[in-house]
Write a protein that holds these residues in place. Structure first.
Motif, PDB file in Angstrom:
ATOM      1  N   LEU A  87       0.850  -1.192   0.000  1.00 25.35           N
ATOM      2  CA  LEU A  87       0.000   0.000   0.000  1.00 25.35           C
ATOM      3  C   LEU A  87       0.887   1.244   0.000  1.00 25.35           C
ATOM      4  O   LEU A  87       1.469   1.619   1.027  1.00 25.35           O
ATOM      5  N   GLY A  88       1.015   1.863  -1.173  1.00 30.27           N
ATOM      6  CA  GLY A  88       1.818   3.086  -1.293  1.00 30.27           C
ATOM      7  C   GLY A  88       1.059   4.064  -2.166  1.00 30.27           C
ATOM      8  O   GLY A  88      -0.170   4.033  -2.197  1.00 30.27           O
ATOM      9  N   ASN A  89       1.779   4.903  -2.912  1.00 33.81           N
ATOM     10  CA  ASN A  89       1.073   5.764  -3.876  1.00 33.81           C
ATOM     11  C   ASN A  89       0.274   4.896  -4.836  1.00 33.81           C
ATOM     12  O   ASN A  89      -0.853   5.210  -5.189  1.00 33.81           O
ATOM     13  N   GLY A  90       0.912   3.814  -5.273  1.00 34.71           N
ATOM     14  CA  GLY A  90       0.185   2.759  -5.989  1.00 34.71           C
ATOM     15  C   GLY A  90       0.000   1.612  -5.011  1.00 34.71           C
ATOM     16  O   GLY A  90       0.902   1.344  -4.208  1.00 34.71           O
ATOM     17  N   SER A  91      -1.147   0.947  -5.061  1.00 38.74           N
ATOM     18  CA  SER A  91      -1.389  -0.149  -4.109  1.00 38.74           C
ATOM     19  C   SER A  91      -1.753  -1.421  -4.858  1.00 38.74           C
ATOM     20  O   SER A  91      -2.539  -1.381  -5.801  1.00 38.74           O
ATOM     21  N   SER A 114      -6.461  15.374  -0.855  1.00 36.78           N
ATOM     22  CA  SER A 114      -5.071  14.972  -1.043  1.00 36.78           C
ATOM     23  C   SER A 114      -5.013  13.496  -1.399  1.00 36.78           C
ATOM     24  O   SER A 114      -5.949  12.739  -1.111  1.00 36.78           O
ATOM     25  N   SER A 115      -3.874  13.094  -1.989  1.00 40.68           N
ATOM     26  CA  SER A 115      -3.650  11.660  -2.220  1.00 40.68           C
ATOM     27  C   SER A 115      -2.834  11.078  -1.071  1.00 40.68           C
ATOM     28  O   SER A 115      -2.601   9.882  -1.016  1.00 40.68           O
ATOM     29  N   ASP A 116      -2.369  11.953  -0.187  1.00 33.67           N
ATOM     30  CA  ASP A 116      -1.490  11.511   0.896  1.00 33.67           C
ATOM     31  C   ASP A 116      -2.318  11.162   2.131  1.00 33.67           C
ATOM     32  O   ASP A 116      -3.107  11.979   2.611  1.00 33.67           O
ATOM     33  N   PHE A 117      -2.086   9.950   2.643  1.00 34.43           N
ATOM     34  CA  PHE A 117      -2.917   9.464   3.751  1.00 34.43           C
ATOM     35  C   PHE A 117      -2.703  10.254   5.039  1.00 34.43           C
ATOM     36  O   PHE A 117      -3.578  10.264   5.908  1.00 34.43           O
ATOM     37  N   ARG A 118      -1.556  10.906   5.153  1.00 40.63           N
ATOM     38  CA  ARG A 118      -1.353  11.746   6.350  1.00 40.63           C
ATOM     39  C   ARG A 118      -2.320  12.919   6.325  1.00 40.63           C
ATOM     40  O   ARG A 118      -2.955  13.234   7.346  1.00 40.63           O
ATOM     41  N   ASP A 119      -2.468  13.541   5.152  1.00 39.24           N
ATOM     42  CA  ASP A 119      -3.403  14.670   5.025  1.00 39.24           C
ATOM     43  C   ASP A 119      -4.836  14.196   5.245  1.00 39.24           C
ATOM     44  O   ASP A 119      -5.634  14.855   5.913  1.00 39.24           O
ATOM     45  N   THR A 136       2.858  -3.669   3.803  1.00 41.07           N
ATOM     46  CA  THR A 136       4.147  -3.063   3.441  1.00 41.07           C
ATOM     47  C   THR A 136       3.948  -1.801   2.612  1.00 41.07           C
ATOM     48  O   THR A 136       2.812  -1.464   2.257  1.00 41.07           O
ATOM     49  N   ALA A 137       5.050  -1.103   2.315  1.00 37.68           N
ATOM     50  CA  ALA A 137       5.115   0.168   1.555  1.00 37.68           C
ATOM     51  C   ALA A 137       4.603   1.338   2.415  1.00 37.68           C
ATOM     52  O   ALA A 137       4.165   1.127   3.559  1.00 37.68           O
ATOM     53  N   GLY A 138       4.653   2.543   1.838  1.00 36.44           N
ATOM     54  CA  GLY A 138       4.432   3.782   2.598  1.00 36.44           C
ATOM     55  C   GLY A 138       3.251   3.740   3.554  1.00 36.44           C
ATOM     56  O   GLY A 138       3.382   4.069   4.743  1.00 36.44           O
ATOM     57  N   ILE A 139       2.093   3.341   3.061  1.00 39.62           N
ATOM     58  CA  ILE A 139       0.897   3.310   3.913  1.00 39.62           C
ATOM     59  C   ILE A 139       0.910   2.054   4.794  1.00 39.62           C
ATOM     60  O   ILE A 139       0.700   2.124   6.007  1.00 39.62           O
ATOM     61  N   GLY A 140       1.181   0.905   4.176  1.00 43.95           N
ATOM     62  CA  GLY A 140       1.175  -0.361   4.917  1.00 43.95           C
ATOM     63  C   GLY A 140       2.132  -0.359   6.099  1.00 43.95           C
ATOM     64  O   GLY A 140       1.844  -0.922   7.158  1.00 43.95           O
ATOM     65  N   GLU A 141       3.267   0.338   5.933  1.00 41.48           N
ATOM     66  CA  GLU A 141       4.275   0.341   7.006  1.00 41.48           C
ATOM     67  C   GLU A 141       4.020   1.407   8.059  1.00 41.48           C
ATOM     68  O   GLU A 141       4.490   1.295   9.192  1.00 41.48           O
ATOM     69  N   ASN A 142       3.302   2.469   7.652  1.00 41.45           N
ATOM     70  CA  ASN A 142       3.234   3.649   8.538  1.00 41.45           C
ATOM     71  C   ASN A 142       1.847   4.035   9.017  1.00 41.45           C
ATOM     72  O   ASN A 142       1.706   5.040   9.701  1.00 41.45           O
ATOM     73  N   ASP A 143       0.841   3.266   8.617  1.00 39.66           N
ATOM     74  CA  ASP A 143      -0.504   3.743   8.895  1.00 39.66           C
ATOM     75  C   ASP A 143      -1.324   2.742   9.722  1.00 39.66           C
ATOM     76  O   ASP A 143      -2.011   1.878   9.166  1.00 39.66           O
ATOM     77  N   PRO A 144      -1.267   2.864  11.050  1.00 36.82           N
ATOM     78  CA  PRO A 144      -2.005   1.929  11.914  1.00 36.82           C
ATOM     79  C   PRO A 144      -3.507   1.937  11.633  1.00 36.82           C
ATOM     80  O   PRO A 144      -4.159   0.895  11.703  1.00 36.82           O
ATOM     81  N   VAL A 153       2.957   0.660  15.859  1.00 35.02           N
ATOM     82  CA  VAL A 153       4.321   0.723  15.311  1.00 35.02           C
ATOM     83  C   VAL A 153       4.318   1.259  13.876  1.00 35.02           C
ATOM     84  O   VAL A 153       3.334   1.123  13.146  1.00 35.02           O
ATOM     85  N   ARG A 154       5.419   1.897  13.501  1.00 39.74           N
ATOM     86  CA  ARG A 154       5.589   2.399  12.126  1.00 39.74           C
ATOM     87  C   ARG A 154       6.958   1.987  11.608  1.00 39.74           C
ATOM     88  O   ARG A 154       7.972   2.188  12.282  1.00 39.74           O
ATOM     89  N   GLY A 155       6.968   1.436  10.390  1.00 36.51           N
ATOM     90  CA  GLY A 155       8.232   1.209   9.676  1.00 36.51           C
ATOM     91  C   GLY A 155       9.171   0.174  10.260  1.00 36.51           C
ATOM     92  O   GLY A 155      10.336   0.152   9.882  1.00 36.51           O
TER      93      GLY A 155
END
Ligand code: ADP
Length: 407
Positions: free
Chosen positions: A210-214, A282-287, A330-338, A362-364
């Motif tokens: 799960l990242g920019n592309g999932s 936004s496309s960014d899950f943090r936003d 895994t990837a940006g969202i999978g690793e960082n988004d509880p 946990v993240r990353g």
């Protein structure tokens, strides 16, 4: 053995230099705005200060020459000269149905990458430019291609064929190919290792990149049996800006009502849809999650659509494999988004999936997120596509050297 990894895009080029004696990264960097005004190289040696070179890079050859300069100059270099690079590994998007593993590049391989341009029109030409530039500059250094599609070549026909007139497959090779292959391969193998199931033909894992592309993959006994991306990376669950799967009839409807052509429609599906399109934020899950916490309804809806699509994909792949032992995020969202991990798994208790809320913060970091009593393990495994490319390159070059010395 030092291995240079090249990931060439149309106007950018990322690189990493690995020392394969301990798989450490000596330096990495990125060339941006190749072929444009204001091109720049950002170079980061692992044990030194990062530097920026604002020098003209009219083409990929100039970019690679500048990379070599950065790797060898006194100021920020990590090797003495180019001869210390033993091989180059290239990330290549599309290998069509010709490559199920990484290969040593020769003119036949280049030809296949070229023939696959219609299937990967944005990436394959850039990947080829990177390969050809390296060949020109270092003709005696072995070069290896590692394809994003290769790991998915084991998918059976019933899973890769679309229910279209068969002649389109025969004429144009229209079928599911799948992407993020190096990532799915890396994390599925690591999951088997962590759970002591390497080599077990019955080990069933779903990998969620799960990242920019999932994309999702169903991997049984180390073999990929299905994946969510298709002919192109547009299929599957909604992504940052990509729609994912939609009813194909929607295209004709929107095009006729909005009076737009297919190019504009494709642009909308790729760049203006997904969680960005739904939320308008936004496309960014943090936003999106900040907006969700502020009570924004559209951000909440976009996240709901994303998470629900992921849940359905996991359910489908558990059914396809006839069971499930592990889920990997895994990837940006999978690793960082509880939040995404928790939401995607929230209705999967019936399968034996149970996440520990405390561990899930946990993240990353590689972590078993499973709660006591879970019969399916939920794992966070940071991906490392670069390391996959470096390892494949090393293996191929080592075999080549052995074969040459046996002659
Ligand atoms: P790419 O597909 O370009 O390789 P990545 O795997 O790096 O992308 O993922 C990038 C995405 O990861 C960002 O768009 C963002 O949505 C998400 N992301 C990164 N860090 C976080 C975080 N701390 N919380 C939630 N999402 C994050």
């Amino acid at each position: 053995m030092n291995i240079l990894l090249i990931n060439a895009g149309s106007s950018s080029l990322k690189y990493q230099l690995f020392d394969m004696t301990d798989e450490s990264v000596l330096a990495k960097g990125i060339c941006e705005r190749i072929g444009m005004e204001g091109s720049i190289l950002k170079h980061s040696p692992t044990n030194g200060e990062s530097v920026k070179y604002s020098e003209p890079m009219p083409n990929h050859r100039a970019a690679i020459e500048l990379v070599f300069k950065a790797l060898t100059v006194e100021e920020c270099g990590v090797i003495n000269n180019m001869d210390e690079i033993d091989a180059v590994g290239h990330r290549v998007l599309h290998g069509a149905d010709k490559f199920s593993e990484s290969v040593l590049i020769n003119s036949d391989v280049e030809k296949v990458i070229e023939e696959a341009i219609p299937l990967g029109p944005l990436h394959n030409p850039a990947n080829l430019m990177g390969i050809r530039a390296c060949k020109e500059i270092m003709p005696n250094t072995p070069q290896v291609a590692v394809f994003d599609t290769a790991f998915h070549q084991s998918i059976p026909e019933k899973a890769f064929l679309y229910a279209l007139p068969y002649e389109y497959y025969e004429k144009y090779k229209i079928r599911r190919y799948g992407f993020h292959g190096s990532s799915h391969r890396f994390v599925s193998a690591r999951a088997a290792e962590l759970l002591s199931r390497t080599g077990d033909p019955e080990f069933k894992v779903i990998t969620c990149h799960l990242g920019n592309g999932s994309s999702f993959a169903a991997v049984k006994g180390g073999v990929c049996i299905d994946t969510s991306m298709g002919l192109t990376p547009l299929e599957g669950i909604p992504m940052g800006t990509r729609s994912g799967s939609v009813d194909p009839a929607v295209l004709e409807f929107i095009m006729s009502h909005e009076r737009i052509d297919i190019a504009e429609m494709t642009e909308i599906l790729n760049k203006k849809s997904g969680v960005l399109g739904v939320s308008g934020i936004s496309s960014d899950f943090r936003d999106l999650e900040n907006a969700y916490e502020d009570g924004n309804i559209m951000a909440t809806l976009a996240l709901d659509i994303f998470n629900y699509s992921g849940t359905k994909m996991i359910g489908a792949y558990a059914a396809a494999m006839g069971g499930l032992d592990a889920i990997v995020f895994t990837a940006g969202i999978g690793e960082n988004d509880p939040f995404v991990r928790e939401q995607m798994c929230s209705t999967l208790g019936f399968l034996g999936v149970k996440i520990d809320p405390e561990k899930n913060t946990v993240r990353g970091k590689e972590t078993d997120l499973s709660a006591p009593g879970a019969t399916v393990r939920t794992l966070l495994i940071p991906t490392n596509e670069e390391l996959v490319i470096a390892r494949d390159t090393k293996d191929i070059v080592t075999k080549l050297t052995l074969a040459e010395s046996a002659r």
